[in-house]
Design a protein around this motif. Structure first.
Motif, PDB file in Angstrom:
ATOM      1  N   UNK A  47      -1.505  27.838  20.854  1.00 48.33           N
ATOM      2  CA  UNK A  47      -2.135  26.587  20.450  1.00 48.33           C
ATOM      3  C   UNK A  47      -1.091  25.577  20.020  1.00 48.33           C
ATOM      4  N   UNK A  48      -1.332  24.306  20.348  1.00 51.38           N
ATOM      5  CA  UNK A  48      -0.421  23.227  19.969  1.00 51.38           C
ATOM      6  C   UNK A  48      -1.147  22.251  19.065  1.00 51.38           C
ATOM      7  N   UNK A  49      -0.409  21.659  18.129  1.00 50.11           N
ATOM      8  CA  UNK A  49      -0.998  20.707  17.191  1.00 50.11           C
ATOM      9  C   UNK A  49      -1.401  19.394  17.848  1.00 50.11           C
TER      10      UNK A  49
ATOM     11  N   UNK B  79      -1.836  16.842  21.572  1.00 52.79           N
ATOM     12  CA  UNK B  79      -2.010  16.764  23.021  1.00 52.79           C
ATOM     13  C   UNK B  79      -0.648  16.617  23.698  1.00 52.79           C
ATOM     14  N   UNK B  80       0.231  15.822  23.126  1.00 51.86           N
ATOM     15  CA  UNK B  80       1.549  15.597  23.704  1.00 51.86           C
ATOM     16  C   UNK B  80       2.342  16.896  23.816  1.00 51.86           C
ATOM     17  N   UNK B  81       2.271  17.743  22.781  1.00 49.56           N
ATOM     18  CA  UNK B  81       2.964  19.034  22.829  1.00 49.56           C
ATOM     19  C   UNK B  81       2.378  19.926  23.920  1.00 49.56           C
ATOM     20  N   UNK B  82       1.065  19.916  24.067  1.00 52.60           N
ATOM     21  CA  UNK B  82       0.416  20.734  25.092  1.00 52.60           C
ATOM     22  C   UNK B  82       0.768  20.251  26.490  1.00 52.60           C
ATOM     23  N   UNK B  83       0.790  18.944  26.704  1.00 49.58           N
ATOM     24  CA  UNK B  83       1.167  18.380  28.007  1.00 49.58           C
ATOM     25  C   UNK B  83       2.611  18.762  28.334  1.00 49.58           C
TER      26      UNK B  83
END
Length: 98
Positions: A76-78, A80-84
């Motif tokens: 899990x990422x905090x 959206x930018x980290x997930x992208x």
């Protein structure tokens, strides 16, 4: 609840268009799985961002359009930018975001 917040396409093996999705959940997927399997340490708790959410990436084939079953390919990422960014580094070519 799961919400798809970003969708893109990358070319699997250079020839097969494959969907990548970033999904926002209002729970910690991996913590919930551990809880369901009674596999948590006593002091473990969900790790959510300040808004009570996490973002997960699904980049492997096998989640057809319209199917509600979600299984992430990432932590899990905090944000959206980290997930992208994680999605873009997980596949061997560029992602065309829609």
């Amino acid at each position: 609840m799961e919400t798809i917040v970003a969708t893109g396409t990358w070319m699997y093996d250079g020839v097969a268009p494959t969907t990548v999705r970033v999904v926002m959940l209002d729970y910690d997927f991996w913590h919930a799985l551990g809880e369901a399997e009674d596999d948590l340490d006593v002091d473990e708790s969900p790790e959510l961002n300040a808004d009570g959410r996490l973002y997960y990436v699904r980049h492997r084939p096998g989640w057809p359009d319209g199917e509600r079953t979600f299984w992430p390919d990432s932590q899990g990422f905090d944000t959206l930018e980290e997930a992208v960014a994680a999605a873009e580094s997980a596949v061997p070519g560029p992602i065309r975001w829609q």
